[in-house]
Design an enzyme around this catalytic site. Structure first.
Site, short mmCIF file in Angstrom:
data_model
loop_
_atom_site.label_atom_id
_atom_site.label_comp_id
_atom_site.label_asym_id
_atom_site.label_seq_id
_atom_site.Cartn_x
_atom_site.Cartn_y
_atom_site.Cartn_z
N GLY A 100 5.75 1.96 -10.44
CA GLY A 100 4.97 3.20 -10.43
C GLY A 100 5.04 3.80 -11.83
O GLY A 100 4.50 5.00 -11.89
N GLU A 143 12.11 2.03 -3.05
CA GLU A 143 11.76 3.53 -2.64
C GLU A 143 12.60 3.56 -1.36
O GLU A 143 12.99 4.85 -1.26
CB GLU A 143 10.32 3.57 -2.53
CG GLU A 143 9.57 3.70 -3.75
CD GLU A 143 8.24 3.37 -3.83
OE1 GLU A 143 7.42 3.11 -2.84
OE2 GLU A 143 7.85 3.17 -4.95
N GLU A 179 11.76 -6.61 -8.57
CA GLU A 179 11.10 -5.56 -9.02
C GLU A 179 12.09 -4.61 -9.78
O GLU A 179 12.90 -3.66 -9.27
CB GLU A 179 10.88 -4.61 -7.64
CG GLU A 179 9.61 -5.38 -6.78
CD GLU A 179 8.82 -4.52 -6.16
OE1 GLU A 179 7.64 -4.78 -6.44
OE2 GLU A 179 9.20 -3.75 -5.53
N TRP A 229 0.85 -1.38 -0.02
CA TRP A 229 0.00 0.08 0.00
C TRP A 229 0.92 1.30 0.00
O TRP A 229 0.36 2.19 -0.44
CB TRP A 229 -0.95 -0.09 1.27
CG TRP A 229 -2.12 -0.86 0.95
CD1 TRP A 229 -2.40 -1.46 -0.05
CD2 TRP A 229 -3.04 -1.34 2.20
NE1 TRP A 229 -3.87 -2.18 0.22
CE2 TRP A 229 -4.08 -2.14 1.58
CE3 TRP A 229 -3.06 -0.91 3.47
CZ2 TRP A 229 -5.07 -2.81 2.18
CZ3 TRP A 229 -4.10 -1.51 4.10
CH2 TRP A 229 -5.24 -2.59 3.62
N LYS A 230 1.84 1.13 0.25
CA LYS A 230 3.22 2.21 0.51
C LYS A 230 2.41 3.37 1.57
O LYS A 230 1.79 2.77 2.64
CB LYS A 230 3.23 2.71 -0.87
CG LYS A 230 3.73 1.98 -1.91
CD LYS A 230 4.26 2.21 -3.32
CE LYS A 230 4.55 0.97 -4.14
NZ LYS A 230 5.18 1.54 -5.42
N HIS A 281 12.62 -2.37 -0.26
CA HIS A 281 11.99 -1.73 -1.31
C HIS A 281 12.70 -0.83 -1.94
O HIS A 281 13.40 0.02 -1.18
CB HIS A 281 10.48 -1.42 -0.96
CG HIS A 281 9.80 -0.93 -2.04
ND1 HIS A 281 9.83 0.20 -2.74
CD2 HIS A 281 8.69 -1.76 -2.91
CE1 HIS A 281 9.03 0.19 -3.85
NE2 HIS A 281 8.27 -0.92 -3.69
N GLY A 329 1.87 -2.52 -6.25
CA GLY A 329 1.57 -1.33 -5.51
C GLY A 329 0.11 -0.62 -6.09
O GLY A 329 -0.85 -0.95 -5.46
N GLY A 330 0.19 0.16 -7.10
CA GLY A 330 -0.93 0.99 -7.45
C GLY A 330 -2.20 0.03 -7.40
O GLY A 330 -3.28 0.50 -6.94
N SER A 356 4.44 -2.23 -11.62
CA SER A 356 3.15 -1.93 -12.51
C SER A 356 2.70 -3.25 -13.16
O SER A 356 1.86 -3.49 -14.08
CB SER A 356 3.73 -1.02 -13.97
OG SER A 356 4.26 0.10 -13.35
P1 PGA Z 1 3.73 -0.58 -8.71
O1 PGA Z 1 4.36 -0.87 -7.36
O2 PGA Z 1 2.76 -1.68 -8.80
O3 PGA Z 1 2.78 0.53 -8.25
O4 PGA Z 1 4.55 -0.52 -9.64
C1 PGA Z 1 5.16 -1.89 -7.08
C2 PGA Z 1 5.96 -1.91 -5.93
O5 PGA Z 1 6.67 -0.97 -5.65
O6 PGA Z 1 6.22 -2.62 -5.02
#
Ligand code: PGA
Length: 251
Positions: A173, A97, A167, A10-11, A95, A234-235, A213
């Site tokens: 994202g 990020e 990833e 969910w971030k 992750h 994520g999204g 994504s």
């Molecule tokens: P995303 O994120 O599906 O929005 O690209 C994936 C993730 O960061 O784990």
């Protein structure tokens, strides 16, 4: 046989009320889908609400990070002991990020993973190349090195509690997804690296997810690849119907 793992990340999204509403919405859509493990990794402050809503269902709630120290002067951080005390079994570590914006390195990712494993948690270990590395043709070397560094001193026994999330950073994202062939090739490199570290049996038992994504449109093709054992999403994990389509694709 290794399990397929569909995990939402969910971030920094969802208040406790929003998390509760989301789980209540997604719960009936994924009920009885027992061919994969279903996890949502939530911000620390929404974990309790999400757990409460998920009670009695096939949905598990995890955290998005964990610190390596047991306690101490680490403002803003949360320990594995704190998470397990809250009934949290799964945690994302490494992750991109966290690596990109918060200075985490393979060394600290490794420490965090080991602390979580020592506490009996299940770790979703993220790794992957950046765009320049993919374009330079060094992706295989990069992911092999990350696999070795991030799993340094993790035992074969502890690997039962490790899920790897491949990833590619350029796909997170961005709406750019690795092709199923790219995902398969790189996940296979990670598995080969696990063979070199732990032997064939452990490597074959370890789930390797694709993330970046992944969505309701491309999930089926990605998940059909033999070395892709799930997704870190994520999204699309913020929209119940989209997430449910991905879970269905894993059945
Ligand atoms: P995303 O994120 O599906 O929005 O690209 C994936 C993730 O960061 O784990």
């Amino acid at each position: 046989m290794r399990r397929t793992v569909i995990a939402g990340n969910w971030k920094m999204n969802f208040t406790p009320d929003e998390a509760r509403a989301f789980i209540n919405e997604v719960k009936p859509l994924v009920a009885g889908k027992d061919n994969c493990d279903i996890i949502f990794c939530a911000p620390y402050v929404t974990i309790a609400a999400a757990q409460d809503a998920a009670k009695g269902s096939n949905i598990k709630i995890g955290a998005e990070n964990v610190h390596f120290a047991e306690k101490g002067a680490y403002t803003g951080e949360v320990s594995a002991k704190m998470l397990t005390a809250c009934g949290v079994e799964y945690v994302i570590v490494g992750h991109s990020e966290r690596r990109q914006y918060f200075g985490e390195t393979d060394e600290t990712v490794n420490l965090r993973a080991k602390a979580a494993l020592a506490a009996g948690m299940k770790v979703i270990l993220c790794l992957g190349e950046v765009k320049e590395q993919r374009l330079s043709g060094v992706t295989n070397e990069v992911v092999a090195m990350q696999t070795k560094l991030d799993l340094k001193d993790v035992t074969a026994e502890q690997m039962k509690n490790v899920i790897i999330a491949y990833e590619p950073v350029w796909a997170i994202g961005t709406g750019l997804t690795a092709t199923p062939e790219q995902a398969e090739e790189t996940c296979a490199v990670i598995r080969e690296t696990l063979v070199s570290l732990y032997g064939k049996e452990v490597a074959e038992e370890t789930a390797i997810q694709y993330g970046g994504s992944m969505n309701e449109k491309n999930a089926a093709e990605l998940l059909a690849k033999p070395n892709v054992d799930g997704g870190l999403i994520g999204g699309a994990s913020l929209v119940a119907e989209k997430f449910a389509v991905i879970v269905n694709a894993a059945q």
